[in-house]
Design a protein around this motif. Structure first.
Motif, mmCIF file in Angstrom:
data_model
loop_
_atom_site.group_PDB
_atom_site.id
_atom_site.type_symbol
_atom_site.label_atom_id
_atom_site.label_comp_id
_atom_site.label_asym_id
_atom_site.label_seq_id
_atom_site.Cartn_x
_atom_site.Cartn_y
_atom_site.Cartn_z
ATOM 1 N N VAL A 296 60.349 28.547 -1.589
ATOM 2 C CA VAL A 296 61.397 28.611 -0.588
ATOM 3 C C VAL A 296 62.756 28.904 -1.218
ATOM 4 C CG1 VAL A 296 62.103 26.183 -0.624
ATOM 5 C CG2 VAL A 296 62.111 27.451 1.552
ATOM 6 N N ILE A 297 62.790 29.150 -2.519
ATOM 7 C CA ILE A 297 64.063 29.325 -3.234
ATOM 8 C C ILE A 297 64.858 30.480 -2.649
ATOM 9 C CG2 ILE A 297 65.097 29.846 -5.470
ATOM 10 C CD1 ILE A 297 62.651 28.561 -6.766
ATOM 11 N N LEU A 298 64.226 31.635 -2.473
ATOM 12 C CA LEU A 298 64.945 32.815 -1.993
ATOM 13 C C LEU A 298 65.453 32.614 -0.571
ATOM 14 C CD1 LEU A 298 62.689 35.673 -3.413
ATOM 15 C CD2 LEU A 298 64.900 34.890 -4.263
ATOM 16 N N VAL A 299 64.620 32.042 0.287
ATOM 17 C CA VAL A 299 65.021 31.862 1.683
ATOM 18 C C VAL A 299 66.180 30.882 1.789
ATOM 19 C CG1 VAL A 299 64.258 31.049 3.948
ATOM 20 C CG2 VAL A 299 62.733 32.445 2.556
ATOM 21 N N GLU A 300 66.108 29.772 1.063
ATOM 22 C CA GLU A 300 67.199 28.806 1.107
ATOM 23 C C GLU A 300 68.482 29.395 0.521
ATOM 24 O OE1 GLU A 300 64.875 24.501 0.993
ATOM 25 O OE2 GLU A 300 66.204 25.075 -0.640
ATOM 26 N N THR A 301 68.354 30.244 -0.476
ATOM 27 C CA THR A 301 69.538 30.868 -1.063
ATOM 28 C C THR A 301 70.180 31.843 -0.085
ATOM 29 O OG1 THR A 301 68.577 30.666 -3.277
ATOM 30 C CG2 THR A 301 70.386 32.224 -2.995
ATOM 31 N N VAL A 302 69.364 32.652 0.574
ATOM 32 C CA VAL A 302 69.888 33.636 1.530
ATOM 33 C C VAL A 302 70.611 32.950 2.680
ATOM 34 C CG1 VAL A 302 69.217 35.361 3.247
ATOM 35 C CG2 VAL A 302 68.245 35.458 0.944
ATOM 36 N N PHE A 303 70.038 31.856 3.178
ATOM 37 C CA PHE A 303 70.613 31.176 4.343
ATOM 38 C C PHE A 303 71.484 29.979 3.961
ATOM 39 C CE2 PHE A 303 66.955 33.374 6.158
ATOM 40 C CZ PHE A 303 67.506 33.926 7.305
ATOM 41 N N SER A 304 71.794 29.826 2.671
ATOM 42 C CA SER A 304 72.637 28.712 2.196
ATOM 43 C C SER A 304 72.138 27.368 2.710
ATOM 44 C CB SER A 304 74.099 28.933 2.648
ATOM 45 O OG SER A 304 74.597 30.150 2.145
ATOM 46 N N TRP A 305 70.821 27.212 2.725
ATOM 47 C CA TRP A 305 70.217 25.965 3.187
ATOM 48 C C TRP A 305 70.291 24.935 2.062
ATOM 49 C CZ3 TRP A 305 68.686 24.674 7.994
ATOM 50 C CH2 TRP A 305 67.921 23.513 8.151
ATOM 51 N N PRO A 306 70.821 23.747 2.318
ATOM 52 C CA PRO A 306 71.047 22.765 1.248
ATOM 53 C C PRO A 306 69.785 22.016 0.846
ATOM 54 C CG PRO A 306 71.776 21.853 3.329
ATOM 55 C CD PRO A 306 71.338 23.269 3.622
ATOM 56 N N GLY A 307 68.800 22.753 0.343
ATOM 57 C CA GLY A 307 67.547 22.143 -0.072
ATOM 58 C C GLY A 307 67.294 22.343 -1.548
ATOM 59 N N LEU A 308 66.054 22.151 -1.952
ATOM 60 C CA LEU A 308 65.699 22.269 -3.358
ATOM 61 C C LEU A 308 65.841 23.696 -3.863
ATOM 62 C CD1 LEU A 308 62.517 19.990 -3.480
ATOM 63 C CD2 LEU A 308 64.817 19.441 -4.260
ATOM 64 N N GLY A 309 65.539 24.675 -3.019
ATOM 65 C CA GLY A 309 65.665 26.062 -3.434
ATOM 66 C C GLY A 309 67.098 26.450 -3.741
ATOM 67 N N GLY A 310 68.017 26.083 -2.852
ATOM 68 C CA GLY A 310 69.419 26.355 -3.105
ATOM 69 C C GLY A 310 69.936 25.597 -4.310
ATOM 70 N N LEU A 311 69.461 24.376 -4.502
ATOM 71 C CA LEU A 311 69.864 23.575 -5.661
ATOM 72 C C LEU A 311 69.370 24.217 -6.954
ATOM 73 C CD1 LEU A 311 71.250 20.905 -6.518
ATOM 74 C CD2 LEU A 311 69.011 19.809 -6.380
ATOM 75 N N PHE A 312 68.160 24.760 -6.933
ATOM 76 C CA PHE A 312 67.610 25.415 -8.114
ATOM 77 C C PHE A 312 68.418 26.668 -8.468
ATOM 78 C CE2 PHE A 312 64.664 28.329 -10.248
ATOM 79 C CZ PHE A 312 64.172 27.517 -11.254
#
Length: 356
Positions: A296-312
């Motif tokens: 989910v890293i790419l999806v969270e990064t694209v949507f600035s979702w504050p989860g593990l993917g964005g944190l990574f």
């Protein structure tokens, strides 16, 4: 007097005839072999986790950048200050000592302290994990149900328009990069270049300043686009596997027998064909659950979702070595654990697996 049917036949010369060995069916043999099978799978998972631990430590040390500059924000430091920071975080030790110290602490649940946040890595993971589970859990349920329903229906109507349409759409979306689809949805539905401008927020998890039911609605509003992205990209694999498994069952003799008994076609499909065809998808469901959390890293990064993917992504861009290593270990562990659970559950559903 009537003979006792329970007693063994007696030969006066040779004595009682010993009873033969009990006949053991497939499920009995599977039950007896299951502990050994489960132990082998658990051992393989432990070896895989150890390999991930070693790989994660050495791999991310190849990333260019100075961790000390990360900790200090890049401000000029004297040689004494640099030495002090390196000693504080153990960076002055030889690499092998750093490695043994890291492994020893990781086995006890201590993943180190984030350079960037000056907080325990395990705490940062705990803060972001619920947000990731909300996103991935919602997407996982939707794309699993959608893939199973459409896949079984497409197989039962093999060769018809519905089969060709659903298979074609699934193959197309499955080959689309998730970040590209996410950016496309933002352009079309969020930033005002589509037919309905500003219909959804461009990113984040909430707008702020809301509580109670209004807060839940706000989070759901922000959740729609990333969930659509994950569902669109992931449901195709489940559809294709479910379709293929059901096609393999459709020529079986037990379905012909069920039809000969007068069962309606929908009952033949729901009660006989689909339950057996779902067995191969059990492994896929478990694997997808672990892979969705890790992927989910790419999806969270694209949507600035504050989860593990964005944190990574944030930790990788610094680089924050303890945080990157901890997240890498968590993502890999999720995949390994889900694979192992799939291996452990499958023999319980199909006695032919793990019989020896």
């Amino acid at each position: 007097m009537a003979s006792d049917p329970v007693s063994a036949p007696v030969d006066k010369a040779a004595g009682p005839v010993p009873a033969g060995p009990a006949v053991r069916g497939p499920r009995a043999r599977t039950t007896a072999a299951y502990p050994r099978y489960a132990a082998a799978k658990a051992g393989g998972a432990a070896v895989s986790l150890l390999a991930v631990l070693v790989t994660g430590f050495f791999l991310f040390r190849l990333i260019p950048g100075d961790p000390v500059k990360t900790m200090t924000g890049g401000r000029p430091l004297s040689a004494a200050q640099l030495a002090e920071y390196r000693k504080e975080f153990g960076l002055d030790l030889p690499l092998w000592e750093q490695f043994t110290d890291y492994c020893g602490k990781a086995l006890t649940g201590d993943l180190g302290t984030s350079y960037q946040f000056r907080a325990p890595v395990i705490d940062k993971i705990g803060e972001a994990l619920p947000n990731t589970l909300l996103l991935t859990g919602t997407a996982f349920v939707l794309y699993t149900v959608l893939g199973l329903v459409l896949g079984t229906r497409a197989a039962w109507r093999r060769g018809r328009f519905a089969d060709r349409f659903h298979t074609g759409v699934a193959l197309t979306l499955y080959s689309v990069p998730s970040f590209w689809l996410g950016l496309l949805l933002i352009i079309v539905l969020a930033v005002g270049m589509g037919p309905v401008p500003g219909l959804f927020p461009t990113g984040g998890m909430e707008s702020g300043g809301k509580e109670g039911f209004a807060y839940a609605v706000d989070v759901a509003h922000h959740l729609i686009l990333p969930v659509i992205t994950l569902v669109a990209v992931e449901y195709g694999q489940t559809l294709l596997v479910a379709r293929s498994a059901l096609l393999d069952e459709m020529g079986s003799d037990y379905l012909t027998t069920a039809r000969a008994k007068g069962l309606r076609e929908d009952l033949v499909r729901r009660r006989h064909a689909v339950p057996n065809a779902l067995l191969p998808t059990v492994t896929l469901i478990f694997v997808n659950l672990g892979r969705t959390v890790a992927g989910v890293i790419l999806v969270e990064t694209v949507f600035s979702w504050p989860g593990l993917g964005g944190l990574f992504y944030q930790a990788l861009s610094v680089p924050d070595l303890p945080l990157v290593q901890g997240l890498f270990l968590f993502f890999a562990s999720a995949v390994i654990v889900m694979n192992t659970l799939a291996d452990l559950v499958y023999p319980l559903l199909d006695p032919r697996v793990g019989r020896t």
